[in-house]
Design an enzyme around this catalytic site. Structure first.
Site, mmCIF file in Angstrom:
data_model
loop_
_atom_site.group_PDB
_atom_site.id
_atom_site.type_symbol
_atom_site.label_atom_id
_atom_site.label_comp_id
_atom_site.label_asym_id
_atom_site.label_seq_id
_atom_site.Cartn_x
_atom_site.Cartn_y
_atom_site.Cartn_z
ATOM 1 C CB THR A 1 -0.902 0.011 1.246
ATOM 2 O OG1 THR A 1 -1.655 -1.195 1.286
ATOM 3 C CG2 THR A 1 -1.854 1.191 1.227
ATOM 4 C CE1 TYR B 1 -17.077 0.967 -2.527
ATOM 5 C CE2 TYR B 1 -17.694 -0.900 -3.887
ATOM 6 C CZ TYR B 1 -17.921 0.394 -3.459
ATOM 7 O OH TYR B 1 -18.990 1.098 -3.953
ATOM 8 C CE1 TYR C 1 -1.642 -4.691 6.349
ATOM 9 C CE2 TYR C 1 -1.476 -4.228 4.001
ATOM 10 C CZ TYR C 1 -1.451 -3.795 5.310
ATOM 11 O OH TYR C 1 -1.237 -2.460 5.601
ATOM 12 N NE ARG D 1 -3.605 2.025 3.896
ATOM 13 C CZ ARG D 1 -3.506 3.128 3.174
ATOM 14 N NH1 ARG D 1 -4.371 3.359 2.195
ATOM 15 N NH2 ARG D 1 -2.557 4.015 3.417
ATOM 16 C CE LYS E 1 1.805 -4.318 7.059
ATOM 17 N NZ LYS E 1 1.976 -3.484 5.838
ATOM 18 C CB ILE F 1 5.437 -5.474 7.224
ATOM 19 C CG1 ILE F 1 5.916 -6.918 7.046
ATOM 20 C CG2 ILE F 1 5.472 -4.735 5.886
ATOM 21 C CD1 ILE F 1 5.064 -7.740 6.085
#
Length: 290
Positions: free
Chosen positions: A46, A109, A134, A139, A163, A205
Site C-alpha cells: 500500500t 470495499y 494482511y 483501509r 501482517k 512490516i
C-alpha cells in the site's frame, strides 16, 4: 519461513516532478535500507501507491528492486485486491522466483463476512504459494477476526504469517496465544511493533522503518533478546514521529522524511497529495530532535 523476521519495510515508490517513477531514488532507498539493518523488503505494498501504478510500471519497479537488491535481502511482493479469482490468477501467473512470499491484503470495499474472508484466503492458498495474510481494517472496511485467522492458520500451512493491523491490540495477543506452531504474526502498525514483538511476534512490516532502519531494527533485536528497557528507549524516541507520518495519510508523511534525508523527491500521485506545510514543519522539527 523464519527468514521473514525482524523489520521488513514497505517501500515507497519515489516519483519525479512529472510523476514518472524515479528509479534513481528507488535505488538510493533500497541501498539505504540494506546498509542500515533492514531485514527484508516489501515491494508494491500500500505504501508504494501501487494502486496508481500501471501494470508496466509495476513490472519495472519489481525488476529494478530485484536487480538493485541482488539477493542481499529477502523480498516480499504485494498482490491483493477485492476480486478473489483475479487475485488468485495474478499470484498463479506471477514470477515469484525472487520472492519469499506474497503479501495479500484482505478484500476491500466488498465487505465480505468472516466466511467470505475465509473462502478468499482458502482460494489463494490453493495456489500453493507462500501467502502472508494482511489485515488492515482501517483501509479495507472489514476486520479479519482472530478466529478466522486461526482457522486459516490451522488448515493451510502456506498461509504461514499474518501482517496484523487491527486497531485492537488484544486481537494480536489472541492470535499469538492460540496460533499453531509454524504460524507467525508481525505487526502492521508501527507503534505496536515493540509490545507485539515482546509478546511473541516476529517483528513488523513497517513504514517508518525505511526512514530509520538502524534504530527500528535495533529496537526489534533488543526485543528478541528480552532487553525491554533498552528497546523502549528507542520506541519512545520514535513514537511521536511515527504518529506524525500517518496524520494526513500514508505515504505522504514518510515521503517528507525521506525527502528531508535526501533519498527521494516529495511527489505523490493523485488522489494522494503532499503533506500540508504545517505537518511538514512538525515532521522536520521532530526529525531534528531525533
Amino acid at each position: 519461513m523464519s527468514i521473514l523476521k525482524g523489520v521488513g519495510v514497505a517501500l515507497v515508490t519515489p516519483f519525479n516532478e512529472d510523476l514518472s517513477v524515479d528509479f534513481d531514488s528507488l535505488t538510493k532507498l533500497v541501498e539505504y535500507n540494506i546498509e542500515n539493518g533492514t531485514n527484508y523488503l516489501v515491494v508494491l505494498g500500500t505504501t508504494a501507491e501501487a494502486a496508481t501504478l500501471s501494470a508496466e510500471e509495476k513490472k519495472q519497479v519489481i525488476e529494478h528492486i530485484i536487480k538493485v537488491n541482488n539477493k542481499r535481502l529477502p523480498l516480499v511482493l504485494g498482490i491483493g485486491g477485492n476480486d478473489t479469482l483475479d487475485v488468485k490468477k495474478q499470484i498463479e501467473e506471477a514470477d515469484l522466483s525472487a520472492f519469499e512470499a506474497v503479501l495479500s491484503v484482505s478484500p476491500y470495499y466488498n465487505k465480505p463476512n468472516q466466511e467470505g474472508l475465509y473462502q478468499h484466503y482458502k482460494a489463494l492458498a490453493s495456489t500453493g504459494k507462500n501467502i502472508i495474510i494482511y489485515n488492515v481494517p482501517s483501509r479495507t472496511g472489514q476486520n479479519v477476526e482472530a478466529d478466522t485467522t486461526l482457522r486459516l492458520a490451522n488448515e493451510f500451512p502456506n498461509l504461514f504469517l499474518i501482517k496484523e493491523a487491527a486497531p485492537n491490540i488484544l486481537q494480536y495477543f489472541d492470535i499469538l496465544r492460540k496460533k499453531p506452531e509454524g504460524f507467525s504474526l508481525v505487526s502492521g502498525d508501527d507503534e505496536y511493533t515493540l509490545p507485539v514483538t515482546l509478546a511473541g511476534g516476529d517483528g513488523v512490516i513497517s513504514v517508518i522503518g525505511q526512514a530509520y532502519p538502524k534504530e527500528f531494527s535495533t529496537m526489534v533485536q533488543l526485543a528478541f533478546e528480552g532487553k525491554v528497557k533498552e528497546a523502549y528507549e528507542i520506541h519512545n524516541k520514535l513514537v511521536d514521529i511515527t504518529r506524525l507520518i500517518f496524520a494526513e495519510g500514508n505515504p505522504c508523511g514518510i515521503k517528507v522524511i525521506l525527502t528531508e534525508k535526501g533519498i527521494i523527491k516529495n511527489y505523490l500521485r493523485l488522489p494522494l497529495v503532499k503533506a500540508s506545510e504545517g505537518l511538514h514543519a512538525k515532521i522536520k522539527a521532530e526529525m531534528a530532535k531525533i
